[in-house]
Write a protein that holds these residues in place. Structure first.
Motif, PDB file in Angstrom:
ATOM      1  N   GLU A  88      -5.434  -7.660   5.567  1.00  0.00           N
ATOM      2  CA  GLU A  88      -5.863  -6.140   5.914  1.00  0.00           C
ATOM      3  C   GLU A  88      -5.880  -6.110   7.315  1.00  0.00           C
ATOM      4  O   GLU A  88      -5.314  -4.662   7.882  1.00  0.00           O
ATOM      5  N   THR A 140       1.158  -0.985   0.288  1.00  0.00           N
ATOM      6  CA  THR A 140      -0.415  -0.426   0.041  1.00  0.00           C
ATOM      7  C   THR A 140       0.888   1.273  -0.059  1.00  0.00           C
ATOM      8  O   THR A 140       1.735   1.036   0.356  1.00  0.00           O
ATOM      9  N   THR A 166      -2.163  -4.870   8.232  1.00  0.00           N
ATOM     10  CA  THR A 166      -1.952  -4.033   7.179  1.00  0.00           C
ATOM     11  C   THR A 166      -2.201  -3.043   8.457  1.00  0.00           C
ATOM     12  O   THR A 166      -1.784  -1.797   8.319  1.00  0.00           O
ATOM     13  N   THR A 174       2.937   0.066   2.870  1.00  0.00           N
ATOM     14  CA  THR A 174       3.203  -1.312   3.807  1.00  0.00           C
ATOM     15  C   THR A 174       3.599  -1.839   2.528  1.00  0.00           C
ATOM     16  O   THR A 174       3.160  -1.950   2.073  1.00  0.00           O
ATOM     17  N   VAL A 184       3.228  -7.971   8.008  1.00  0.00           N
ATOM     18  CA  VAL A 184       3.708  -5.995   7.725  1.00  0.00           C
ATOM     19  C   VAL A 184       4.507  -5.076   8.005  1.00  0.00           C
ATOM     20  O   VAL A 184       4.410  -5.277   9.372  1.00  0.00           O
ATOM     21  N   ARG A 203      -0.342   0.388  10.258  1.00  0.00           N
ATOM     22  CA  ARG A 203      -0.762   2.073  10.211  1.00  0.00           C
ATOM     23  C   ARG A 203      -1.388   2.702  11.046  1.00  0.00           C
ATOM     24  O   ARG A 203      -0.715   3.780  11.199  1.00  0.00           O
ATOM     25  N   GLY A 241       3.261  -6.413   3.050  1.00  0.00           N
ATOM     26  CA  GLY A 241       3.365  -7.220   3.714  1.00  0.00           C
ATOM     27  C   GLY A 241       3.140  -8.578   2.952  1.00  0.00           C
ATOM     28  O   GLY A 241       2.609  -8.796   1.684  1.00  0.00           O
ATOM     29  N   ARG A 250      -4.291   0.077  -1.940  1.00  0.00           N
ATOM     30  CA  ARG A 250      -3.596  -0.452  -2.190  1.00  0.00           C
ATOM     31  C   ARG A 250      -2.819  -0.940  -4.266  1.00  0.00           C
ATOM     32  O   ARG A 250      -3.988  -0.575  -4.520  1.00  0.00           O
TER      33      ARG A 250
END
Length: 164
Positions: free
Chosen positions: A75, A52, A78, A132, A119, A82, A134, A57
């Motif tokens: 997800e 991302t 991630t 990120t 990630v 974040r 991952g 994405r």
């Protein structure tokens, strides 16, 4: 704190401090993602890979043997990277090192957040975290190690091509 958690946390914190980039954009995301996919396929790894930039994405792929469950884990991990600005593995280990459980003590919905390895923040020197990278599908320490291996190699190659 058990010695193995302390040692793992120290290694992950060293990874986080060391793996800082000089640049990263969507073209880099595509090249890094393709490189990671090629390596995972050669090793027969049943993983999903995602990159991302900001909230976008910019790369996603799934290899044979992976499933929609891996997408869900990616997800959730991630979101942790974040929110905390560091690796999802580092967050989970930090909670464990403090004798806490992320799912309970993190006060976040475990259906949305998972502090498990895999990630890693895309951090640019002088800028900060911009995204990120991952994977999901392996044991968490292996997910983390795969990402760091490829991000470190990417950084080193980019520095050589930049003349650094």
């Amino acid at each position: 704190m058990p010695d193995d958690i302390a040692a793992q946390l120290a290694r992950v914190e060293a990874d986080e401090a060391e793996v800082v980039l000089t640049r990263f954009d969507v073209t880099d995301a595509w090249a890094l993602g393709r490189r990671m996919r090629k390596a995972a396929a050669a090793r027969g790894l049943p993983i999903v890979i995602g990159i991302t930039l900001g909230e976008a994405r910019v790369f996603h792929t799934a290899l044979p043997g992976s499933s929609a469950d891996n997408d869900g884990w990616l997800e959730r991990k991630t979101r942790v990277a974040r929110r905390y600005g560091r690796s999802s593995f580092g967050v989970g280990l930090s909670f464990r090192a403090a004798g806490k459980d992320f799912d309970t003590d993190g006060r976040l919905d475990p259906a949305q957040y998972a502090a498990h390895g895999g990630v890693f923040p895309l951090t640019i020197a002088g800028v900060g975290m911009v995204g990120t990278v991952g994977v999901s599908g392996l044991p968490q320490a292996d997910d983390h190690a795969f990402v760091v291996e490829h991000l470190r190699a990417w950084r080193d190659e980019a520095q050589r091509s930049d003349g650094s």
